[in-house]
Motif scaffolding. Structure first.
Motif, PDB file in Angstrom:
ATOM      1  N   LYS A 119       0.819  -1.203   0.000  1.00 39.49           N
ATOM      2  CA  LYS A 119       0.000   0.000   0.000  1.00 39.49           C
ATOM      3  C   LYS A 119       0.861   1.265   0.000  1.00 39.49           C
ATOM      4  O   LYS A 119       0.494   2.273  -0.596  1.00 39.49           O
ATOM      5  CB  LYS A 119      -0.929  -0.012   1.219  1.00 39.49           C
ATOM      6  CG  LYS A 119      -2.003  -1.101   1.177  1.00 39.49           C
ATOM      7  CD  LYS A 119      -2.884  -1.069   2.407  1.00 39.49           C
ATOM      8  CE  LYS A 119      -3.890  -2.224   2.384  1.00 39.49           C
ATOM      9  NZ  LYS A 119      -4.840  -2.128   1.257  1.00 39.49           N
ATOM     10  N   GLU A 120       2.006   1.210   0.671  1.00 35.62           N
ATOM     11  CA  GLU A 120       2.889   2.372   0.739  1.00 35.62           C
ATOM     12  C   GLU A 120       3.655   2.593  -0.564  1.00 35.62           C
ATOM     13  O   GLU A 120       3.932   3.731  -0.940  1.00 35.62           O
ATOM     14  CB  GLU A 120       3.885   2.204   1.890  1.00 35.62           C
ATOM     15  CG  GLU A 120       3.262   2.212   3.267  1.00 35.62           C
ATOM     16  CD  GLU A 120       2.703   3.570   3.659  1.00 35.62           C
ATOM     17  OE1 GLU A 120       3.235   4.599   3.191  1.00 35.62           O
ATOM     18  OE2 GLU A 120       1.735   3.601   4.446  1.00 35.62           O
ATOM     19  N   PHE A 121       4.005   1.491  -1.243  1.00 39.32           N
ATOM     20  CA  PHE A 121       4.808   1.578  -2.475  1.00 39.32           C
ATOM     21  C   PHE A 121       4.160   0.740  -3.575  1.00 39.32           C
ATOM     22  O   PHE A 121       4.684  -0.308  -3.974  1.00 39.32           O
ATOM     23  CB  PHE A 121       6.236   1.086  -2.202  1.00 39.32           C
ATOM     24  CG  PHE A 121       6.966   1.853  -1.141  1.00 39.32           C
ATOM     25  CD1 PHE A 121       7.543   3.081  -1.424  1.00 39.32           C
ATOM     26  CD2 PHE A 121       7.068   1.358   0.152  1.00 39.32           C
ATOM     27  CE1 PHE A 121       8.226   3.797  -0.449  1.00 39.32           C
ATOM     28  CE2 PHE A 121       7.742   2.059   1.139  1.00 39.32           C
ATOM     29  CZ  PHE A 121       8.320   3.292   0.836  1.00 39.32           C
ATOM     30  N   PRO A 122       3.010   1.194  -4.083  1.00 40.67           N
ATOM     31  CA  PRO A 122       2.259   0.380  -5.060  1.00 40.67           C
ATOM     32  C   PRO A 122       2.988   0.158  -6.377  1.00 40.67           C
ATOM     33  O   PRO A 122       2.610  -0.749  -7.133  1.00 40.67           O
ATOM     34  CB  PRO A 122       0.974   1.192  -5.265  1.00 40.67           C
ATOM     35  CG  PRO A 122       1.326   2.595  -4.868  1.00 40.67           C
ATOM     36  CD  PRO A 122       2.340   2.467  -3.774  1.00 40.67           C
ATOM     37  N   HIS A 123       4.003   0.956  -6.672  1.00 38.32           N
ATOM     38  CA  HIS A 123       4.686   0.837  -7.965  1.00 38.32           C
ATOM     39  C   HIS A 123       6.004   0.048  -7.879  1.00 38.32           C
ATOM     40  O   HIS A 123       6.658  -0.163  -8.910  1.00 38.32           O
ATOM     41  CB  HIS A 123       4.955   2.229  -8.548  1.00 38.32           C
ATOM     42  CG  HIS A 123       3.714   3.059  -8.712  1.00 38.32           C
ATOM     43  ND1 HIS A 123       2.668   2.679  -9.510  1.00 38.32           N
ATOM     44  CD2 HIS A 123       3.360   4.245  -8.134  1.00 38.32           C
ATOM     45  CE1 HIS A 123       1.716   3.593  -9.456  1.00 38.32           C
ATOM     46  NE2 HIS A 123       2.113   4.555  -8.629  1.00 38.32           N
ATOM     47  N   LEU A 124       6.367  -0.398  -6.692  1.00 39.83           N
ATOM     48  CA  LEU A 124       7.604  -1.164  -6.549  1.00 39.83           C
ATOM     49  C   LEU A 124       7.324  -2.667  -6.661  1.00 39.83           C
ATOM     50  O   LEU A 124       6.257  -3.139  -6.265  1.00 39.83           O
ATOM     51  CB  LEU A 124       8.266  -0.870  -5.196  1.00 39.83           C
ATOM     52  CG  LEU A 124       8.845   0.527  -4.992  1.00 39.83           C
ATOM     53  CD1 LEU A 124       9.535   0.610  -3.639  1.00 39.83           C
ATOM     54  CD2 LEU A 124       9.822   0.893  -6.111  1.00 39.83           C
ATOM     55  N   PRO A 125       8.285  -3.428  -7.188  1.00 33.95           N
ATOM     56  CA  PRO A 125       8.110  -4.888  -7.259  1.00 33.95           C
ATOM     57  C   PRO A 125       8.104  -5.503  -5.867  1.00 33.95           C
ATOM     58  O   PRO A 125       8.927  -5.143  -5.010  1.00 33.95           O
ATOM     59  CB  PRO A 125       9.319  -5.352  -8.081  1.00 33.95           C
ATOM     60  CG  PRO A 125      10.326  -4.252  -7.971  1.00 33.95           C
ATOM     61  CD  PRO A 125       9.560  -2.985  -7.794  1.00 33.95           C
ATOM     62  N   VAL A 126       7.168  -6.412  -5.628  1.00 36.56           N
ATOM     63  CA  VAL A 126       7.037  -7.064  -4.322  1.00 36.56           C
ATOM     64  C   VAL A 126       7.001  -8.579  -4.499  1.00 36.56           C
ATOM     65  O   VAL A 126       6.510  -9.091  -5.506  1.00 36.56           O
ATOM     66  CB  VAL A 126       5.779  -6.588  -3.560  1.00 36.56           C
ATOM     67  CG1 VAL A 126       5.867  -5.118  -3.228  1.00 36.56           C
ATOM     68  CG2 VAL A 126       4.523  -6.874  -4.360  1.00 36.56           C
TER      69      VAL A 126
END
Length: 376
Positions: free
Chosen positions: A50-57
């Motif tokens: 939710k904090e970094f929606p554009h980073l790969p997880v």
């Protein structure tokens, strides 16, 4: 040599503290031109998504950590669960190795994930527990944890090196050969001059069932509170929900969770805070210079130590979960509250451990530590 590196950030899923204190680290990586990759499990991963929606997880194997319902059984429960933790660590090491190879990762920042380690790239371990308190077995748990830390290239401690400090004996050793860097307290928040609209903010987190047990107790006790309460349950769910409960002397506004920007404003708008004495929460409150009341998680030695230490220093009062009553909150006015320590960290220098990542590619892959050498 390319100065932009791909860095895996892997916080432990034990409440929300490990994930939230990685938020400023991830922001600094981005600011310095690096590419963060996020890996965890459960609510910790959900929060960072939710904090970094554009980073790969990426999902890592769960340690499946849960607390005993009674604090006195905490240590027994941890010992009982240790085989499944070791099994998860072994799976975690394989998963991290696969991610490093598949995505060409240049380094790893592990916040207390014991298996988030790969010998071929620089690895950093974040912890505020150089000493792990476990009652009469503290010497053993501390030595075991320090043995794990030695496997990493650096250990970053989110506190100041000298005195006064926040962690006390948790984050400081008299003599050590560990490669330690003190970051100063890490917080995702900034202090703001906002009007006070909540007389009390309740901020919950932590593994079940203790999170729910405290939520249920507080909702009963706080029904007689005079004023407006903001109650954040710390339940990371798909959608944010809210509701209002009108009490005889005020109102309780409940949220299942809040994102960082919402929490930052809410904390700044609150007169005092009722929460666990987890170290990440302590750092956040210090950054915001808040007055607070602590209820440590039953049986968790670290939180009990921090709560007792803060009360002894005249900063924050506390109560056990079992003994807490509404009238205890009146003690807050007699305590100073927390003050921030300005961090003096040079992130460019810290991140330089990853710039020479190519050197590590020559290390023999078979020199990895075994799963048993990482066990506690």
């Amino acid at each position: 040599m390319n100065s932009s590196k791909r860095i895996l950030v892997a916080p432990l899923n034990w409440g929300l503290g490990h994930a939230t204190r990685c938020i400023p680290i991830i922001h600094e990586l981005l600011k310095h031109g690096h590419q963060p990759f996020i890996a965890s499990d459960g609510v910790a991963l959900a929060l960072l998504k939710k904090e970094f929606p554009h980073l790969p997880v990426f999902d890592l194997p769960s340690y499946k950590i849960s607390y005993a319902e009674k604090g006195k059984h905490f240590k027994i429960k941890m010992i009982w669960d240790s085989p499944k933790v070791l099994k998860a660590m072994a799976k975690e090491k394989k998963a991290v190795k696969r991610l490093v190879k598949e995505y060409g990762l240049d380094g790893i920042i592990s916040d207390n994930r014991l298996g988030a380690y790969y010998k071929k790239v620089p690895c950093v371990f974040i912890t505020h527990q150089l000493n792990v308190l476990s009652g009469n077995t503290t010497w053993m748990s501390s030595k075991a944890h320090q043995k794990i830390i030695k496997k990493f290239d650096e250990c970053w401690v989110p506190d100041v090196k000298g005195k006064p400090n926040l962690t006390g004996k948790l984050g400081h050793l008299k003599k050590t050969k560990l490669n330690i860097a003190y970051l100063g307290p890490l917080s995702r928040f900034e202090k703001k001059e906002l009007p006070i609209i909540y007389d009390l903010m309740v901020l919950l987190s932590g593994p079940e069932p203790q999170r729910t047990l405290l939520e249920e107790k507080l909702l009963k006790e706080l029904n007689g509170f005079k004023g407006n309460i903001l109650f954040v349950k710390g339940k990371i769910e798909e959608e944010q929900t809210s509701e209002e409960i009108h009490s005889p002397h005020g109102k309780i506004t409940l949220f299942n969770f809040m994102k960082s920007d919402e929490l930052e404003n809410a904390l700044n708008q609150s007169k005092k805070v009722l929460c666990r004495s987890g170290y990440t929460t302590v750092m956040d409150l210090a950054k915001l210079e808040k007055k607070a009341f602590f209820i440590p998680t039953p049986g968790q030695y670290e939180q009990e130590y921090l709560a007792k230490r803060m009360q002894k220093q005249g900063l924050v009062p506390f109560s056990t979960q079992e003994d807490f009553i509404l009238d205890d909150l009146s003690k807050v006015v007699d305590y100073k509250g927390l003050n921030q320590f300005e961090p003096m960290v040079d992130f460019s220098s810290l991140f330089s451990v990853f710039v020479a990542a190519e050197v590590f590619s020559k290390v023999n892959e078979n020199s990895e530590p075994t799963s048993t050498s990482l066990s506690t």
